[in-house]
Design a protein around this motif. Sequence first.
Motif, short mmCIF file in Angstrom:
data_model
loop_
_atom_site.label_atom_id
_atom_site.label_comp_id
_atom_site.label_asym_id
_atom_site.label_seq_id
_atom_site.Cartn_x
_atom_site.Cartn_y
_atom_site.Cartn_z
N SER A 37 -53.08 -81.65 -39.65
CA SER A 37 -52.43 -80.82 -38.64
C SER A 37 -50.93 -81.07 -38.56
O SER A 37 -50.24 -80.46 -37.72
CB SER A 37 -53.05 -81.10 -37.27
N ARG A 41 -47.99 -79.06 -36.26
CA ARG A 41 -47.45 -79.81 -35.13
C ARG A 41 -45.93 -79.95 -35.24
O ARG A 41 -45.20 -79.79 -34.26
CB ARG A 41 -48.10 -81.19 -35.04
N ALA A 44 -44.26 -76.76 -34.40
CA ALA A 44 -44.35 -76.48 -32.96
C ALA A 44 -43.34 -77.33 -32.19
O ALA A 44 -42.64 -76.85 -31.29
CB ALA A 44 -45.76 -76.72 -32.45
N HIS B 16 -46.82 -68.58 -30.76
CA HIS B 16 -47.94 -69.31 -31.37
C HIS B 16 -47.66 -70.81 -31.38
O HIS B 16 -48.54 -71.63 -31.09
CB HIS B 16 -48.13 -68.81 -32.81
N ARG B 17 -46.42 -71.18 -31.68
CA ARG B 17 -46.08 -72.61 -31.71
C ARG B 17 -46.13 -73.21 -30.31
O ARG B 17 -46.62 -74.33 -30.12
CB ARG B 17 -44.70 -72.79 -32.33
N HIS B 20 -49.65 -73.85 -29.35
CA HIS B 20 -50.17 -75.08 -29.96
C HIS B 20 -49.89 -76.27 -29.03
O HIS B 20 -50.81 -77.04 -28.71
CB HIS B 20 -49.49 -75.27 -31.33
N ALA B 238 -55.60 -76.01 -31.39
CA ALA B 238 -55.02 -74.87 -32.10
C ALA B 238 -55.80 -74.67 -33.39
O ALA B 238 -56.51 -75.57 -33.83
CB ALA B 238 -53.56 -75.18 -32.40
#
Lengths: 499, 499
Positions: A37, A41, A44, B16-17, B20, B238
């Motif tokens: 992930s 991550r 994000a 979307h980020r 998450h 996510a």
Amino acid sequence: MSTAYQQLLERFRELHRFAHLEAICHWDQSTMMPSGSNEARSEALAELALMQHRRLTAPEVGDWIAQADGEVLAPLEQANLREMKRHWQQAIALPDDLVEAQSLAGARCEHAWREQRRSNDWRGFSGNLREVVRLCREEADVRSAARGGGRYDSLLDLYEPGMTRARLDALFAEIGGWLPDLCQRVIERQSSDTCLSPVGPFPTDAQRKLGLEVMSALGFDFDRGRLDVSVHPFCGGAPEDVRITTRYSEDDFSGSLMGVIHETGHGCYEQNLPPGWLGQPAGEARSMGVHESQSLLFEMQLARHPAFLHWIAPRLLDAFGHEGQSQALAPDNLQKLFTRVQPGLIRVDADEVTYPFHIILRYEIECGLIEGELEVEDIPELWNEKMEAWLGLSTRGNYRDGCMQDIHWTDGSFGYFPTYTLGAIYAAQLFAALEREIEGLEQHIRDGNFVALTCWLREKIWLQGSLLETDELLRQATGDSPDPDWLRRHLERRYLAVD
Amino acid sequence: MSTAYQQLLERFRELHRFAHLEAICHWDQSTMMPSGSNEARSEALAELALMQHRRLTAPEVGDWIAQADGEVLAPLEQANLREMKRHWQQAIALPDDLVEAQSLAGARCEHAWREQRRSNDWRGFSGNLREVVRLCREEADVRSAARGGGRYDSLLDLYEPGMTRARLDALFAEIGGWLPDLCQRVIERQSSDTCLSPVGPFPTDAQRKLGLEVMSALGFDFDRGRLDVSVHPFCGGAPEDVRITTRYSEDDFSGSLMGVIHETGHGCYEQNLPPGWLGQPAGEARSMGVHESQSLLFEMQLARHPAFLHWIAPRLLDAFGHEGQSQALAPDNLQKLFTRVQPGLIRVDADEVTYPFHIILRYEIECGLIEGELEVEDIPELWNEKMEAWLGLSTRGNYRDGCMQDIHWTDGSFGYFPTYTLGAIYAAQLFAALEREIEGLEQHIRDGNFVALTCWLREKIWLQGSLLETDELLRQATGDSPDPDWLRRHLERRYLAVD
């Protein structure tokens, strides 16, 4: 109608909330997240960082700051405005393309370094580092032009506001004056010591249980914090939700135990920041150096104190003791184990006597790099020279355990290293004040009663947040400006029995 | 120069980020967070929600959508634009003060409900619920005015795009036509069954190990997901980092085992959304009903299938077996255990035969509430009437196990309940297609080989994301529009041996 100051306050409260989410997701990345992930991550978190930057540097913030300068403010409000200005100026100083170039170069250098260090690949590493240094010089140019002061000073200010190269030169020259001789005398004095090594295995469960017990005794609030495992221990999370980590080796309990105590120092500071000011810049921890002083006060001043070892000895026996272990876990032997001085190549493994050498070495090199007096190619030779001169150890050809051992430079964190030794100085100075001011401190410690100690720290340091600047904070707490002589006295007393 | 569509795509990638980070912090709140951190976490998440709302409803987004309507788009791009419009319209429809009032009223009602349910305090609860319903009616007014269609439809659209009250009325009327008789016959048929209860304790560690083994066998990717513990099990995180949870009772292994299989269905769907479309609205899961169909396909269609119970029986013996346990854990007995039909008051404990009654009851009441045909005061009486008529059980005076048992209405999630039964219909329909299309499916399952099954779901459902609308998705996967007759056939075959 809100004043400009009130609008600033609301914007920084918003940033505080985002910082909470950022910190929890960073913690998760190091403790819980499955490896696959990582890319999502990281993207994000980068999006969040960009958004935080946008909210901090939005045009209205500059306007509010200019207006708030003309508003009538109480002392706390003034401290807030001072810190807001500092954060804003630091954020606004750099052009976006420089920030992006640094982020890319830093990520590339750090990522490759993990493998290059393993394979001792200086040639590969230095290529990446050169770009990081080039960009950091540009950063220092831009920052120092914006704020005045020296180029290295402008980086130092990111970690230790108020500190300058001139002051560090003087502090480190003073330490360099007495430390080599002191170190030599300690090593000679310890050469005839015999010291028993406790024999493992030390089960992880028992280590964890002991760590939790010690954290509780030191006042860590588990209703607003946790202890978990990560490869590189840290104190993360938010003041309202402090996440400290450790790692366990079943061959050795001391690394995790002392690590947990260290991070508990950081954690208690965060948990006891002034509750009413949370979300305000004046409610944040003062500086990296002051933060490190709290962890080192717990780990070095307190946890290696004979009275503390006396308190913890039966707990160690209880956790790990078996037939024939009792001598190795007796207070006297623990004292020898935990105050053993031995020059080594690795900073993170260093004892408190040789540690400043590692820092001064890095400081001198990074100053030279940023000011343009040194180039990346010069590092290995200089590193080796200084290691030989100060610790009698060679790093010739051994980059892995020499100039490639630390992560800090890989992403351009120049100006960070000095805060370790500043922390050690502040810690020694604070502990001396604690000893003067708390009657029977030693007996309290021997009894495992840390309430008076933590109440004093809470009042003098933790609850102060960033209200005062560092010098004034130390002066009000100890009656003295930061002074390395307190570190000398501490080391002489503990390691040479000079009182 | 970017097209309007490309700018939309970048904005939704940003959202979307943020989603998450939001999901990971929500997961942490339910699994890891110490309780004292709740207030700070809730404030931080509210700040993020506000910021997401601001970024979605910023004026430029409306402009881009209007422009993108005139751009030439490929089918995937058209699906993205359709979903972007839907998200944007849903977000822009409500005035800020209504959103804030709902958020406050929902939080107050939900918070108080936790205690009020315990003490069966309908009077206290109904006061809060009245305000929640009032605001949801206002929401339905505003939404239906903005999008056209009915008031309840406009709420349904938040969870199950394309579904309407008219269609649900027809679906549920059909189910209501055959389910009472079917249910009666099953209960009579099972009345002479004897069924052995496995005897605990079932150690948590062994349950966890078995859960992980089953998740692996079902294809859950632990490199991009985890299993943890929470009070209320869920599938969160996510698509790139799926976090499912369970809870363990040492008296009963079946709750956690079936719960883990259920959440694994959700989790596999998320993990197998089209990787190239992640961050695009068309790359998201289709709807709540389709999501639930995946978890119910795993939990009900697959995990209660005789072949599956045959596969898992030796694993249960291995995990929990002791002297005299082997009969209770034999496939035949497991089959009886896991298909036992028993009318009960509590929806979450219901078997698959009586479950639709619980949903239709709630659906009928919530439609009436939203359309203004019913008032909050009417609920207990209606609830009791329907429970008595359909399941022969009284809830008179027992609000706790009646109309106060669910969390959904407390924060105004009207329109959500029907997706449970839609999920059960889709699941039955999909499993029937699987049986037709995969040769030797039963033997595969008996061998613990779920590859063909998950590959089929991956191709037909998971990798489709939101490219198609739900009806078309089902039609392409199964050759048929959603049809409750598939649920009837499944129940008759499994529970009445009708083939």
